[in-house]
Design a protein around this motif. Structure first.
Motif, PDB file in Angstrom:
ATOM      1  N   LYS A 116       0.839  -1.207   0.000  1.00  0.00           N
ATOM      2  CA  LYS A 116       0.000   0.000   0.000  1.00  0.00           C
ATOM      3  C   LYS A 116       0.870   1.251   0.000  1.00  0.00           C
ATOM      4  CE  LYS A 116      -3.844   2.185   2.466  1.00  0.00           C
ATOM      5  NZ  LYS A 116      -4.786   2.053   3.615  1.00  0.00           N
ATOM      6  N   LYS A 117       1.912   1.269   0.825  1.00  0.00           N
ATOM      7  CA  LYS A 117       2.793   2.435   0.883  1.00  0.00           C
ATOM      8  C   LYS A 117       3.503   2.665  -0.447  1.00  0.00           C
ATOM      9  CE  LYS A 117       3.743   1.962   5.834  1.00  0.00           C
ATOM     10  NZ  LYS A 117       4.769   1.604   6.841  1.00  0.00           N
ATOM     11  N   LEU A 118       3.855   1.581  -1.128  1.00  0.00           N
ATOM     12  CA  LEU A 118       4.566   1.701  -2.401  1.00  0.00           C
ATOM     13  C   LEU A 118       3.630   1.946  -3.571  1.00  0.00           C
ATOM     14  CD1 LEU A 118       7.152  -1.203  -1.952  1.00  0.00           C
ATOM     15  CD2 LEU A 118       7.658   1.251  -1.923  1.00  0.00           C
ATOM     16  N   GLY A 119       2.326   1.768  -3.356  1.00  0.00           N
ATOM     17  CA  GLY A 119       1.359   1.954  -4.426  1.00  0.00           C
ATOM     18  C   GLY A 119       1.397   0.878  -5.485  1.00  0.00           C
ATOM     19  N   ILE A 120       1.735  -0.352  -5.085  1.00  0.00           N
ATOM     20  CA  ILE A 120       1.856  -1.447  -6.058  1.00  0.00           C
ATOM     21  C   ILE A 120       0.703  -2.435  -5.950  1.00  0.00           C
ATOM     22  CG2 ILE A 120       4.369  -1.290  -6.173  1.00  0.00           C
ATOM     23  CD1 ILE A 120       4.518  -3.681  -4.251  1.00  0.00           C
ATOM     24  N   PHE A 207      15.716  -6.479  -6.631  1.00  0.00           N
ATOM     25  CA  PHE A 207      16.538  -5.431  -6.019  1.00  0.00           C
ATOM     26  C   PHE A 207      15.683  -4.674  -5.015  1.00  0.00           C
ATOM     27  CE2 PHE A 207      18.509  -1.157  -5.901  1.00  0.00           C
ATOM     28  CZ  PHE A 207      19.776  -1.530  -5.468  1.00  0.00           C
ATOM     29  N   VAL A 208      15.991  -4.850  -3.737  1.00  0.00           N
ATOM     30  CA  VAL A 208      15.228  -4.209  -2.661  1.00  0.00           C
ATOM     31  C   VAL A 208      15.846  -2.840  -2.403  1.00  0.00           C
ATOM     32  CG1 VAL A 208      14.404  -4.395  -0.286  1.00  0.00           C
ATOM     33  CG2 VAL A 208      14.679  -6.455  -1.676  1.00  0.00           C
ATOM     34  N   ASN A 209      15.352  -1.823  -3.100  1.00  0.00           N
ATOM     35  CA  ASN A 209      15.949  -0.505  -2.966  1.00  0.00           C
ATOM     36  C   ASN A 209      15.529   0.167  -1.655  1.00  0.00           C
ATOM     37  OD1 ASN A 209      13.345   0.488  -3.402  1.00  0.00           O
ATOM     38  ND2 ASN A 209      13.713   0.921  -5.564  1.00  0.00           N
ATOM     39  N   HIS A 210      16.048   1.366  -1.446  1.00  0.00           N
ATOM     40  CA  HIS A 210      15.816   2.053  -0.179  1.00  0.00           C
ATOM     41  C   HIS A 210      14.345   2.398   0.006  1.00  0.00           C
ATOM     42  CE1 HIS A 210      16.015   5.496   2.711  1.00  0.00           C
ATOM     43  NE2 HIS A 210      16.896   4.694   3.297  1.00  0.00           N
ATOM     44  N   ARG A 211      13.637   2.689  -1.065  1.00  0.00           N
ATOM     45  CA  ARG A 211      12.210   2.993  -0.949  1.00  0.00           C
ATOM     46  C   ARG A 211      11.443   1.785  -0.415  1.00  0.00           C
ATOM     47  NH1 ARG A 211       8.742   4.029  -4.604  1.00  0.00           N
ATOM     48  NH2 ARG A 211       9.802   2.981  -6.311  1.00  0.00           N
ATOM     49  N   ILE A 212      11.814   0.599  -0.877  1.00  0.00           N
ATOM     50  CA  ILE A 212      11.132  -0.611  -0.407  1.00  0.00           C
ATOM     51  C   ILE A 212      11.424  -0.843   1.068  1.00  0.00           C
ATOM     52  CG2 ILE A 212      10.936  -3.112  -0.715  1.00  0.00           C
ATOM     53  CD1 ILE A 212      11.618  -2.707  -3.660  1.00  0.00           C
ATOM     54  N   MET A 213      12.681  -0.626   1.474  1.00  0.00           N
ATOM     55  CA  MET A 213      13.016  -0.790   2.888  1.00  0.00           C
ATOM     56  C   MET A 213      12.349   0.288   3.734  1.00  0.00           C
ATOM     57  SD  MET A 213      16.950  -2.180   3.050  1.00  0.00           S
ATOM     58  CE  MET A 213      17.675  -1.086   1.826  1.00  0.00           C
TER      59      MET A 213
END
Length: 475
Positions: A116-120, A207-213
């Motif tokens: 939800k936070k990532l909008g995916i 690739f778990v980027n900083h936005r995902i973390m």
């Protein structure tokens, strides 16, 4: 569960199951590097060809392995292999069940909140997540199911080429490998497969980027020998050793550290991953250097210790060098003729980060090539008892210890000491009873990294030094 909890469970499991692994001037040096690459070019090409075949084949699905005459028994009573491998892969009560649970966790509240936070949307259908929480497959057989999570073929390779032949009378491991089976007994091959998810790759959804973390995903951390032991679903009996050789945990650790650094630097050099808009991709930086308490009163004092391995301006976030530090300890003992070049390139890379993107990538490529050469070198090394003790001493030495200023590197250090000691037990060079008697000292080092927000560098260094001094009594 924090890493110390995983290790404590692993140590107990190893004692019960008998898996005794809980836890491995410049022109002249340039010629040495070149010799390494030439000597190992054929081997590297073979590994790349095997990976290509595994990726291009058809994924047959877990159901293709699940027969009671294959890997689907409830009891480990097979004559050649255990035959309860699927049960162990699925076992909820152990870390070994993590791969089978990988897809299911995408439907849990934490994952749904991240989506939800990532909008995916629903993570169970998001490409951003499925690259690691399922088994990416270009071609799928009728029994393939995305809900199987990280399945057999995620690690062993697409089975269409070798499924029928790998149990045929008269077959050989070499033949299976030639048909696409990934040779996970090879330290470089195993590390390459594991790193795709446990550190990252440039493939979709890996690739778990900083936005995902920042949205709530756990920080990425990895050590190939330790994590392999946590998820091991086979026995290394006489038959296994005859077909594939005996695993050398110290070698696995050292190769894993070199390949993790190579992978990190390779990803850093890719424009689509190393940067995001006008900012660098913060995934590559040391989390703890920024995520500290802030003191902004008049008598504010810096919360960060100086780090002799990072010649960067004060206030600049440093590159996450956890694997770089471990490799510094290993190269001093196992490849001393390359130690000077490696240290010069490592410091040069940190310094280049302050100069801009272009010089940083150039420096990263130089260091990456040396890391590749070290992976080749270590993959051919036996890592003697004396070398292994020396590497543990090196990790806690005055030359390396001052570089433990941040949480990530310290976690790698305590995992390394435990892994290397465990490797000595597995190789029969230290008794299991002697190693177990040191559990309290090792646990003190784990306690010092049990929780990132309570991490204190000087306390950690004292705890690590105490553990290594105690281990020294086994020499």
């Amino acid at each position: 569960m924090h890493i110390s909890g995983h290790i404590s469970r692993l140590w107990a499991i190893s004692r019960v199951d008998g898996v005794q692994a809980a836890f491995a001037v410049f022109s002249c040096l340039a010629l040495v590097i070149g010799a390494f690459f030439i000597a190992n070019l054929a081997g590297a090409e073979r590994l790349e060809a095997q990976a290509s075949r595994a990726a291009s084949g058809t994924h047959m699905g877990v159901g293709s392995c699940a027969g009671s005459t294959c890997h689907g028994r409830n009891e480990a009573d097979g004559e050649v292999v255990r035959q309860d491998e699927l049960w162990r892969w699925q076992e909820e009560s152990t870390p070994g069940g993590a791969h089978a649970r990988a897809y299911r966790v995408l439907g849990e509240p934490r994952s749904l909140a991240i989506g939800k936070k990532l909008g995916i949307g629903d993570p169970r259908s998001a490409a951003m997540c499925l690259g690691c929480h399922s088994t990416p497959a270009a071609a799928k057989g009728p029994r393939y199911q995305v809900s199987d999570g990280v399945s057999c073929e995620a690690c062993h390779g697409a089975a269409s080429g070798w499924l029928a032949s790998h149990y045929a009378t008269g077959t050989s491991h070499a033949r299976n490998v030639s048909q696409g089976l990934i040779p996970l007994e090879n330290a470089k091959a195993r590390a390459g497969v594991c790193l795709d998810c446990h550190l990252g790759s440039d493939a979709p959804g890996q690739f778990v980027n900083h936005r995902i973390m920042a949205a709530g995903h756990p920080r990425i951390a990895f050590e190939v020998d330790l994590f392999s032991t946590l998820t091991q679903h086979h026995d290394e009996d006489a038959d296994y050793r005859q077909r594939k050789g005996k695993t050398n945990s110290m070698r696995m650790w050292a190769v894993g550290q070199a390949m993790a650094l190579e992978r990190s630097l390779s990803l850093f050099g890719k424009p689509g991953l190393g940067t995001e808009g006008m900012f660098p991709e913060f995934y590559f930086f040391d989390c703890h250097s920024c995520h500290r308490r802030i003191y902004d009163e008049e008598d504010a004092r810096p919360a960060k210790l100086g780090n002799p391995g990072r010649p960067i301006p004060s206030g600049m976030p440093p590159y996450n060098d956890e694997n770089m530090i471990m490799l510094s300890a290993a190269v001093r003992i196992a490849a001393p003729e390359l130690a000077s070049q490696y240290e010069t390139q490592a410091r040069g890379f940190h310094a280049a980060m302050a100069q801009g993107r272009v010089p940083a990538v150039e420096a990263a490529n130089r260091l990456r090539q040396t890391a590749m050469a070290l992976a080749d070198r270590f993959s051919r090394s036996d890592f003697t008892r004396a070398q292994t003790f020396a590497i543990m001493e090196s990790i806690a030495s005055e030359a390396i210890s001052p570089r433990f200023t941040d949480y990530e590197g310290s976690v790698q250090a305590v995992m390394a000491v435990d892994t290397l000691l465990s490797g000595l037990v597995t190789q029969g060079q230290v008794t299991a009873g002697s190693a177990t008697s040191l559990r309290a000292q090792i646990n003190q080092a784990y306690a010092a990294v049990a929780e990132p927000n309570s991490y204190k560098p000087l306390e950690f260094r004292r705890a690590l030094g105490g553990a290594v001094r105690t281990i020294r009594s086994l020499q």
